[in-house]
Design a protein around this motif. Structure first.
Motif, PDB file in Angstrom:
ATOM      1  N   UNK A   1       1.782  -4.993   4.037  1.00 43.08           N
ATOM      2  CA  UNK A   1       1.699  -3.596   4.459  1.00 43.08           C
ATOM      3  C   UNK A   1       2.158  -3.483   5.902  1.00 43.08           C
ATOM      4  N   UNK A   2       2.922  -2.443   6.184  1.00 42.60           N
ATOM      5  CA  UNK A   2       3.447  -2.253   7.546  1.00 42.60           C
ATOM      6  C   UNK A   2       2.992  -0.938   8.159  1.00 42.60           C
ATOM      7  N   UNK A   3       2.063  -0.251   7.516  1.00 41.10           N
ATOM      8  CA  UNK A   3       1.668   1.069   8.011  1.00 41.10           C
ATOM      9  C   UNK A   3       0.885   0.978   9.316  1.00 41.10           C
ATOM     10  N   UNK A   4       0.204  -0.151   9.532  1.00 39.88           N
ATOM     11  CA  UNK A   4      -0.625  -0.294  10.718  1.00 39.88           C
ATOM     12  C   UNK A   4      -1.953   0.422  10.618  1.00 39.88           C
ATOM     13  N   UNK A   5      -2.183   1.089   9.480  1.00 41.69           N
ATOM     14  CA  UNK A   5      -3.432   1.825   9.302  1.00 41.69           C
ATOM     15  C   UNK A   5      -4.608   0.879   9.081  1.00 41.69           C
ATOM     16  N   UNK A   6      -4.310  -0.275   8.486  1.00 37.99           N
ATOM     17  CA  UNK A   6      -5.359  -1.236   8.196  1.00 37.99           C
ATOM     18  C   UNK A   6      -5.047  -2.557   8.878  1.00 37.99           C
ATOM     19  N   UNK A   7      -6.071  -3.280   9.254  1.00 38.26           N
ATOM     20  CA  UNK A   7      -5.897  -4.630   9.770  1.00 38.26           C
ATOM     21  C   UNK A   7      -5.870  -5.583   8.588  1.00 38.26           C
TER      22      UNK A   7
ATOM     23  N   UNK B   1       0.832  -1.201   0.000  1.00 33.60           N
ATOM     24  CA  UNK B   1       0.000   0.000   0.000  1.00 33.60           C
ATOM     25  C   UNK B   1       0.870   1.255   0.000  1.00 33.60           C
ATOM     26  N   UNK B   2       2.069   1.129  -0.600  1.00 28.32           N
ATOM     27  CA  UNK B   2       2.925   2.306  -0.757  1.00 28.32           C
ATOM     28  C   UNK B   2       2.248   3.367  -1.601  1.00 28.32           C
ATOM     29  N   UNK B   3       1.401   2.919  -2.513  1.00 27.45           N
ATOM     30  CA  UNK B   3       0.463   3.793  -3.222  1.00 27.45           C
ATOM     31  C   UNK B   3      -0.925   3.357  -2.768  1.00 27.45           C
TER      32      UNK B   3
ATOM     33  N   UNK C   1      -0.493  10.712 -10.116  1.00 24.10           N
ATOM     34  CA  UNK C   1      -0.244   9.408 -10.721  1.00 24.10           C
ATOM     35  C   UNK C   1       0.984   8.738 -10.132  1.00 24.10           C
ATOM     36  N   UNK C   2       2.008   9.530  -9.807  1.00 27.34           N
ATOM     37  CA  UNK C   2       3.272   8.974  -9.331  1.00 27.34           C
ATOM     38  C   UNK C   2       3.502   9.166  -7.844  1.00 27.34           C
ATOM     39  N   UNK C   3       2.728  10.005  -7.188  1.00 22.51           N
ATOM     40  CA  UNK C   3       2.968  10.269  -5.783  1.00 22.51           C
ATOM     41  C   UNK C   3       4.141  11.220  -5.595  1.00 22.51           C
ATOM     42  N   UNK C   4       4.629  11.322  -4.381  1.00 25.41           N
ATOM     43  CA  UNK C   4       5.742  12.230  -4.077  1.00 25.41           C
ATOM     44  C   UNK C   4       6.823  11.503  -3.295  1.00 25.41           C
ATOM     45  N   UNK C   5       8.029  12.072  -3.270  1.00 22.27           N
ATOM     46  CA  UNK C   5       9.134  11.467  -2.534  1.00 22.27           C
ATOM     47  C   UNK C   5       8.853  11.421  -1.042  1.00 22.27           C
ATOM     48  N   UNK C   6       8.080  12.377  -0.571  1.00 20.61           N
ATOM     49  CA  UNK C   6       7.785  12.424   0.860  1.00 20.61           C
ATOM     50  C   UNK C   6       7.003  11.197   1.336  1.00 20.61           C
ATOM     51  N   UNK C   7       6.467  10.410   0.398  1.00 20.04           N
ATOM     52  CA  UNK C   7       5.689   9.229   0.782  1.00 20.04           C
ATOM     53  C   UNK C   7       6.583   8.086   1.254  1.00 20.04           C
TER      54      UNK C   7
ATOM     55  N   UNK D   1       8.503   2.846   0.865  1.00 22.30           N
ATOM     56  CA  UNK D   1       7.472   1.909   0.417  1.00 22.30           C
ATOM     57  C   UNK D   1       6.779   2.423  -0.846  1.00 22.30           C
ATOM     58  N   UNK D   2       6.589   3.732  -0.900  1.00 23.11           N
ATOM     59  CA  UNK D   2       6.018   4.318  -2.107  1.00 23.11           C
ATOM     60  C   UNK D   2       6.957   4.108  -3.298  1.00 23.11           C
ATOM     61  N   UNK D   3       8.247   4.304  -3.086  1.00 20.18           N
ATOM     62  CA  UNK D   3       9.215   4.161  -4.171  1.00 20.18           C
ATOM     63  C   UNK D   3       9.211   2.734  -4.723  1.00 20.18           C
ATOM     64  N   UNK D   4       9.121   1.752  -3.820  1.00 20.27           N
ATOM     65  CA  UNK D   4       9.113   0.357  -4.252  1.00 20.27           C
ATOM     66  C   UNK D   4       7.846   0.033  -5.028  1.00 20.27           C
ATOM     67  N   UNK D   5       6.713   0.468  -4.509  1.00 17.33           N
ATOM     68  CA  UNK D   5       5.437   0.181  -5.167  1.00 17.33           C
ATOM     69  C   UNK D   5       5.336   0.864  -6.526  1.00 17.33           C
ATOM     70  N   UNK D   6       5.716   2.135  -6.614  1.00 16.36           N
ATOM     71  CA  UNK D   6       5.591   2.858  -7.880  1.00 16.36           C
ATOM     72  C   UNK D   6       6.576   2.310  -8.909  1.00 16.36           C
ATOM     73  N   UNK D   7       7.730   1.820  -8.453  1.00 14.35           N
ATOM     74  CA  UNK D   7       8.690   1.203  -9.378  1.00 14.35           C
ATOM     75  C   UNK D   7       8.098  -0.042 -10.015  1.00 14.35           C
ATOM     76  N   UNK D   8       7.397  -0.845  -9.220  1.00 10.60           N
ATOM     77  CA  UNK D   8       6.759  -2.034  -9.770  1.00 10.60           C
ATOM     78  C   UNK D   8       5.665  -1.657 -10.765  1.00 10.60           C
ATOM     79  N   UNK D   9       4.915  -0.601 -10.453  1.00 12.79           N
ATOM     80  CA  UNK D   9       3.877  -0.160 -11.386  1.00 12.79           C
ATOM     81  C   UNK D   9       4.489   0.301 -12.705  1.00 12.79           C
TER      82      UNK D   9
END
Length: 360
Positions: free
Chosen positions: A210-216, A56-58, A69-75, A78-86
């Motif tokens: 996912x490691x954010x802990x935001x979701x179960x 859930x990096x994105x 579409x790409x998000x930001x570096x501040x994310x 995990x965002x970098x890994x997910x967007x790279x796969x996309x």
């Protein structure tokens, strides 16, 4: 007011290219191999997304975050890994597109092969949409499992396309007897079940994605060790069937192709087994799990190559119709180990296939 006519390249770009460029067989073969390689690479990077807890990096799809579409570096990482796969999905599309263009430009045009190449593209599109669904369902383990199985379907089509480029369009001629082919089909079915059970191990295991802990994170409600044991049991079934197939092929003096392919599958299974047991007893480290996913791709590719080695489609000679048989071939061998005969004297119907005209 007349509507201006579009240039040919805009109306039918593939036909435009085909009219001006004819690739050699090596180029087409490499193009289809590139599509196959990228089909495996996308599995490995997809596994890395989950195993690094970047699923859930994105947090949205098809955008990465909100309207971006790409998000930001501040994310974060995990965002970098997910967007790279996309983004690698676009590389995969480019590889498949290159294969489609090369096959369309072949001479003579091969309609069946061309359709098979396009099938890769539509499987890629379908799997990309399903990947978005994994995000929208917050990494539901059943949805994630099917995402991997769709990747296996893509690999299947890619292998078939790669194989068919090196073959002709004649009806397939069996190289082994029906009992041997049935044993190979049983082996392929067992390998397919092995892969399906492996996805259940993933869905029940300790890597929800996912490691954010935001979701179960939902998991498959079963002890992953129990499913892992079932997975290992099926692995031994596949190993046993592969060994049995190799011995049968040796006993009936089958062509070297099927024997070699079965030996290759056995070697891949042994390597995959070592990785599987090491990751189990080391409590599923992420790197080994991803390596095991790569091994699963190799197992499936090797299994398909075993099945494809049971028949041949000779390339037609210049000026020859695709259905013509231009050389003597051995009669399919079965459990009885029949001797090779001149295929020009034996109707193909007696060999387990459809009759083909014989060039005299």
């Amino acid at each position: 007011m007349s509507v201006p006519k579009l240039p040919e390249i805009a109306r039918n770009p593939l036909a435009f290219i085909a009219a001006r460029w004819t690739p050699n067989p090596v180029t087409v073969r490499r193009a289809t191999l590139a599509a196959l390689v990228m089909s495996v690479v996308i599995v490995i990077t997809g596994g890395a997304v989950r195993l690094t807890a970047s699923g859930l990096g994105c947090p949205t799809w098809p955008t990465c975050s909100g309207d971006s579409l790409l998000g930001t570096r501040e994310m974060g990482i995990h965002h970098a890994i997910e967007i790279s796969n996309r983004m690698l999905t676009y590389v995969l599309c480019a590889a498949v597109g290159w294969a489609i263009v090369a096959i369309r430009a072949m001479r003579p045009h091969r309609t069946g092969l061309y359709r098979l190449a396009w099938a890769q593209f539509w499987v890629v599109v379908g799997n990309a949409v399903w990947g978005g669904l994994t995000v929208l369902t917050k990494l539901n383990p059943y949805v994630v499992s099917l995402h991997f199985l769709l990747s296996a379907a893509l690999i299947t089509v890619a292998v078939l396309t790669w194989q068919r480029v090196a073959e002709g369009d004649a009806s397939p001629r069996p190289l082994v007897g029906k009992p041997v082919r049935q044993l190979g089909q049983l082996l392929a079915a067992a390998a397919a079940v092995l892969i399906v059970v492996g996805t259940l191990v993933t869905g029940a295991g300790p890597h929800p994605g996912d490691s954010s802990g935001e979701f179960t994170m939902q998991r498959i409600e079963v002890d992953w060790r129990t499913i892992a044991q079932l997975h290992a049991d099926f692995a031994w079934v596949v190993v046993g069937l592969t060994a049995a197939l190799w011995f049968v092929l040796r006993a009936v003096d089958a062509p070297t192709g099927p024997q070699r392919r079965s030996a290759e599958l056995f070697a891949v299974l042994m390597g995959q087994g070592v990785i599987g047991y090491v990751q189990y007893f080391t409590h599923l480290p992420a790197a080994l799990v991803d390596l095991h996913m790569f091994g699963a791709c190799l197992v499936w590719i090797a299994t398909l190559r075993v099945l494809l080695s049971f028949r041949e489609r000779p390339l037609a000679e210049p000026g020859e119709t695709p259905g013509a048989v231009s050389a003597a071939v051995p009669e399919p061998v079965g459990v009885g180990g029949r001797k090779p005969v001149d295929a020009a004297r034996v109707p193909l119907a007696d060999q387990g296939g459809d009759p083909l005209p014989v060039r005299r």
